[in-house]
Every structure is written in C-alpha cells, then in structure tokens.
Scaffold this motif. Structure first.
Motif, PDB file in Angstrom:
ATOM      1  N   TRP A 106       0.505  -1.540   0.464  1.00  0.00           N
ATOM      2  CA  TRP A 106      -0.302   0.275  -0.263  1.00  0.00           C
ATOM      3  C   TRP A 106       0.583   1.760  -0.077  1.00  0.00           C
ATOM      4  CZ3 TRP A 106      -0.868   4.474   2.088  1.00  0.00           C
ATOM      5  CH2 TRP A 106      -2.205   4.669   2.838  1.00  0.00           C
ATOM      6  N   GLU A 107       1.657   1.311   0.653  1.00  0.00           N
ATOM      7  CA  GLU A 107       2.959   2.421   0.661  1.00  0.00           C
ATOM      8  C   GLU A 107       3.651   3.216  -0.253  1.00  0.00           C
ATOM      9  OE1 GLU A 107       5.195   0.508   4.131  1.00  0.00           O
ATOM     10  OE2 GLU A 107       6.061   3.144   3.972  1.00  0.00           O
ATOM     11  N   ILE A 108       3.815   1.789  -1.134  1.00  0.00           N
ATOM     12  CA  ILE A 108       4.688   1.418  -2.188  1.00  0.00           C
ATOM     13  C   ILE A 108       3.761   3.213  -3.120  1.00  0.00           C
ATOM     14  CG2 ILE A 108       5.994   1.167  -4.387  1.00  0.00           C
ATOM     15  CD1 ILE A 108       6.596  -1.508  -2.165  1.00  0.00           C
ATOM     16  N   ILE A 162       1.437  -1.896   8.240  1.00  0.00           N
ATOM     17  CA  ILE A 162      -0.397  -1.991   7.764  1.00  0.00           C
ATOM     18  C   ILE A 162      -1.411  -1.402   9.523  1.00  0.00           C
ATOM     19  CG2 ILE A 162      -1.790  -3.864   7.496  1.00  0.00           C
ATOM     20  CD1 ILE A 162      -0.013  -5.924   6.649  1.00  0.00           C
ATOM     21  N   GLN A 163      -1.375  -1.672  10.254  1.00  0.00           N
ATOM     22  CA  GLN A 163      -2.098  -0.590  11.060  1.00  0.00           C
ATOM     23  C   GLN A 163      -1.903   0.595  10.352  1.00  0.00           C
ATOM     24  OE1 GLN A 163      -4.750  -2.249  12.375  1.00  0.00           O
ATOM     25  NE2 GLN A 163      -3.810  -4.492  11.803  1.00  0.00           N
ATOM     26  N   ARG A 164      -0.569   0.853  10.431  1.00  0.00           N
ATOM     27  CA  ARG A 164      -0.162   2.545  10.103  1.00  0.00           C
ATOM     28  C   ARG A 164      -1.089   2.968   8.806  1.00  0.00           C
ATOM     29  NH1 ARG A 164       5.016   3.647   7.511  1.00  0.00           N
ATOM     30  NH2 ARG A 164       4.243   2.524   6.374  1.00  0.00           N
ATOM     31  N   ASP A 165      -0.720   2.075   7.329  1.00  0.00           N
ATOM     32  CA  ASP A 165      -1.663   2.110   6.895  1.00  0.00           C
ATOM     33  C   ASP A 165      -3.310   2.525   6.653  1.00  0.00           C
ATOM     34  OD1 ASP A 165       0.168   0.158   4.280  1.00  0.00           O
ATOM     35  OD2 ASP A 165       0.924   2.281   5.414  1.00  0.00           O
ATOM     36  N   LEU A 202      -4.754   3.239   9.201  1.00  0.00           N
ATOM     37  CA  LEU A 202      -4.787   4.578  10.060  1.00  0.00           C
ATOM     38  C   LEU A 202      -5.136   5.518   9.351  1.00  0.00           C
ATOM     39  CD1 LEU A 202      -3.422   4.804  13.094  1.00  0.00           C
ATOM     40  CD2 LEU A 202      -5.881   5.034  12.862  1.00  0.00           C
ATOM     41  N   LYS A 203      -3.964   6.524   8.213  1.00  0.00           N
ATOM     42  CA  LYS A 203      -3.800   6.748   7.134  1.00  0.00           C
ATOM     43  C   LYS A 203      -5.289   6.730   6.287  1.00  0.00           C
ATOM     44  CE  LYS A 203       0.973   7.592   6.481  1.00  0.00           C
ATOM     45  NZ  LYS A 203       2.514   7.437   6.421  1.00  0.00           N
ATOM     46  N   ASN A 204      -5.264   5.515   5.504  1.00  0.00           N
ATOM     47  CA  ASN A 204      -6.578   5.624   4.437  1.00  0.00           C
ATOM     48  C   ASN A 204      -8.195   6.061   5.947  1.00  0.00           C
ATOM     49  OD1 ASN A 204      -7.215   4.620   1.691  1.00  0.00           O
ATOM     50  ND2 ASN A 204      -8.001   2.980   3.069  1.00  0.00           N
ATOM     51  N   ASN A 246     -11.495  12.934   6.243  1.00  0.00           N
ATOM     52  CA  ASN A 246     -11.332  14.740   5.445  1.00  0.00           C
ATOM     53  C   ASN A 246     -12.444  14.676   4.632  1.00  0.00           C
ATOM     54  OD1 ASN A 246      -9.293  16.368   6.757  1.00  0.00           O
ATOM     55  ND2 ASN A 246      -8.117  14.443   5.943  1.00  0.00           N
ATOM     56  N   VAL A 247     -12.784  13.454   3.281  1.00  0.00           N
ATOM     57  CA  VAL A 247     -13.551  13.677   2.388  1.00  0.00           C
ATOM     58  C   VAL A 247     -14.986  13.838   3.158  1.00  0.00           C
ATOM     59  CG1 VAL A 247     -14.934  12.333   1.138  1.00  0.00           C
ATOM     60  CG2 VAL A 247     -12.422  11.632   0.812  1.00  0.00           C
ATOM     61  N   ILE A 248     -15.849  13.194   4.219  1.00  0.00           N
ATOM     62  CA  ILE A 248     -16.751  13.604   4.740  1.00  0.00           C
ATOM     63  C   ILE A 248     -16.604  14.864   5.879  1.00  0.00           C
ATOM     64  CG2 ILE A 248     -18.119  12.791   6.661  1.00  0.00           C
ATOM     65  CD1 ILE A 248     -16.937  10.148   6.962  1.00  0.00           C
TER      66      ILE A 248
END
Lengths: 184, 161
Positions: free
Chosen positions: A132-134, B20-23, B25-27, B33-35
């Motif tokens: 995902w980060e790539i 993966i947890q970080r990703d 969270l970013k998502n 932000n959209v909401i």
C-alpha cells in the motif's frame, strides 16, 4: 476515468480506414502496430492499467470511437487488435471471457528497476515496506508508480525476487502483503 | 524462486503488521477528511438557503468527525514511534553483532602472531644484518687504497651520466 484532454491523438487517428481492420496482411501488420502504439500511449498518458472492452464500446470511449469522422472500432476489431498487443507482451487478458484486459504500457521489468532505484535512493533497503505504501504513501506521490495497478506491481516485485533484490511476505491471514528490499 | 524465509525475520513480520495498521489509519484519515469537506459544503448550502437547523446539524457532524481525526493522529503517532524504535533497535543490534565479529577476528589474528614470534623474528633479522656487515668488512679488506680510489672514480662517472 481521467480526462484525456491533454492527450494528443496522432494524425492517423482521423483517417477513416484506420478503424477498419485491413485485409492485406502487410497493411494489417502496420495498422496493428499503429493501434498498439496509440493504445499504449493513450493508456500511459491517462494512467490506465485496465480496460473493459464491452464497457468502452458502450460508453463510446474516444480511444476507439472518433466522433468527428464518425468511425469506431467493432468489438471483433478490438479483439484482433488486443490479441496482437498481448502477443507482443504489452497486455494480458484478466478474465476468461476475454473482455477485460490488463494494459502494461510499461513492462514489469522496467517498473522493477524504477522501484528498486527509489527504494535505494530513499534509504529503504533492508527495511519493510507495505504494498500500500509503495502505491499510496507520501514518499511515492511524485513517483511514476504512484497508484500503480496492484497486479502489475506484484509482477514487478516477482522480477525483483528472482534477482534476489526483494522478498514479499505477509504477516497475517488477511493477505496484506509487505516486501523487504535487499542490497546486492 | 523459492520463498527463502531465512531472509524474513519475526521482527520483520511484526514491523509489517504495525505498518499495515498505520496504512489503515492513514486511509481512515483520508475518508474522514472527505466527510468533513462534505459536511462543510452542506452547511454552507443550508445557511445560504436559510435552513438554519440543517446547517447547524451539518456543523455538529463536522465537529464530531474532526474530533475523530484528532484522535487518529495520536494513534498514528504512537504506531510510528513504535515502528521507529523497533527499526532503530534492529540497526543497533546489527552494529553490535558486527563489532563482536570484528573483535573475534582481531583476536584470531593476534593468536597467530604472539609476542615471542615477533621477538624471534626481530633477532633473526638482526643476525642477518650483522652477517651482511661482516661480509662487507671482509670484502673491503681485499682491495688496496689505489684500487679503492679507482672504484670510487668509476662510481663518480656513473653518477654523472
């Protein structure tokens, strides 16, 4: 789908015969090459990695439908053109029905080099990155492979694995993939 | 090729999980932000049309989402800190291993070259030098003063060339 306003169609796109598959073999060969060039250039410009052929006909996608000269490619012509592109290694059928096609306007080997160079330049060697980060990370925003199609990305990583420059792995059962890049 | 699990450690898998947890969270933050943007737009529209209650409701929703966003930043920071600590610990561990290895290599080399060996080598060399000097002396006694002068002149000529 992105707007294709910035894409410049070549002159031959406005010639009527271009939209009919030519019967004479030599002419056809040249014509298919021109269609391949056009399709790959268009896909590259709009960052298109997948195409649904039936959909593109239904929506009159301008790539296959030139309204100005009132000519468009038939579904059969599309199949002939794409069979040829696939044979040349720039695309793959995604489904059994041969309706959805994966377009590789840049081959996995090239993506592999690009990605590895970026990883190396950023000092990411020997660390773990997520797929995902790539594709979506802050560091990838300016890169060509930003939002790269996952199938193509995985193919590129396989290339690197064969060269012992990377190893993909998962840490859970959800199939979330990560990859570690190695210095050689 | 084969999946060589020797290249991927348990630590790597732990780091991957965290990332993966970080990703995710970013998502999640992107979605929030959209909401938030949407509620702002709704609030503006309703305000323009004089629908005060609805505008207010939209603003309340926006406030709530912003709070969620704030909390997520705290979580994100925690995860990123943990990841950073693990990666740093790994680097330090590798440096430590390298130092250990280097130290052992040094010890092995020194084992082959004991102090006694060095002293023996030095005295052998001294004997060899002494022997050389003895020979030179013996040879020098064989020539007369005349012959010695002639030799010196020959040397002079060579140097001038």
């Amino acid at each position: 789908m992105n707007s294709s306003e910035s894409f410049q169609f070549p002159l031959y796109y406005n010639k009527e015969p271009f939209f009919t598959i030519q019967p004479i073999i030599n002419t056809r060969k040249i014509q298919l090459q021109m269609w391949q060039d056009l399709i790959l250039a268009y896909s590259r410009s709009n960052k298109i990695y997948e195409l649904d052929l039936n959909e593109s006909i239904k929506t009159n996608l301008n790539l296959f439908n030139n309204e100005k000269i009132n000519r468009k490619l038939s579904r059969d012509s599309l199949k002939i053109i794409f069979d040829d592109i696939i044979e040349n290694g720039y695309a793959e059928w995604i489904d059994k029905e041969k309706n959805r096609v994966l377009i590789m306007w840049r081959k996995p080997e090239e993506w592999a080099s690009l990605i590895y160079k970026w990883v190396s330049d950023c000092g990411f060697l020997n660390t773990v990155l997520t797929i995902w980060e790539i594709q979506n990370g802050d560091d990838s925003k300016k890169q060509d492979f930003h939002q790269l199609n996952t199938t193509i990305l995985l193919k590129s990583l396989k290339v690197l694995e064969k060269q012992s420059k990377a190893q993909t792995f998962s840490s859970d059962d959800e199939g979330n993939l990560g990859v570690k890049f190695f210095s050689i | 090729g084969n999946r060589d699990d020797g290249k991927i450690s348990k630590t790597d898998k732990a780091v991957l999980n965290l990332k993966i947890q970080r990703d995710k969270l970013k998502n999640y933050q992107t979605q929030l932000n959209v909401i938030i943007q949407r509620e702002v737009t709704i609030a503006k529209e309703c305000a323009k049309q004089g629908k005060k209650n609805q505008a207010l409701l939209a603003l309340k929703k926006k406030k709530y989402q912003e709070k969620l966003l704030e909390d997520s930043f705290a979580n994100l920071q925690n995860i990123e800190e943990l990841i950073s600590n693990i990666e740093q610990a790994e680097i330090q561990n590798r440096i430590f291993e390298s130092l250990k290895q280097g130290n052992e290599a040094l010890k092995d080399i020194q084992k082959e070259m004991s102090l006694e060996d060095v002293e023996n080598l030095m005295s052998e060399t001294e004997e060899a030098i002494q022997y050389q000097n003895d020979i030179s002396e013996a040879l020098s006694g064989k020539f007369s003063q005349e012959e010695e002068d002639a030799l010196l002149e020959e040397l002079d000529q060579m140097e001038k060339q």
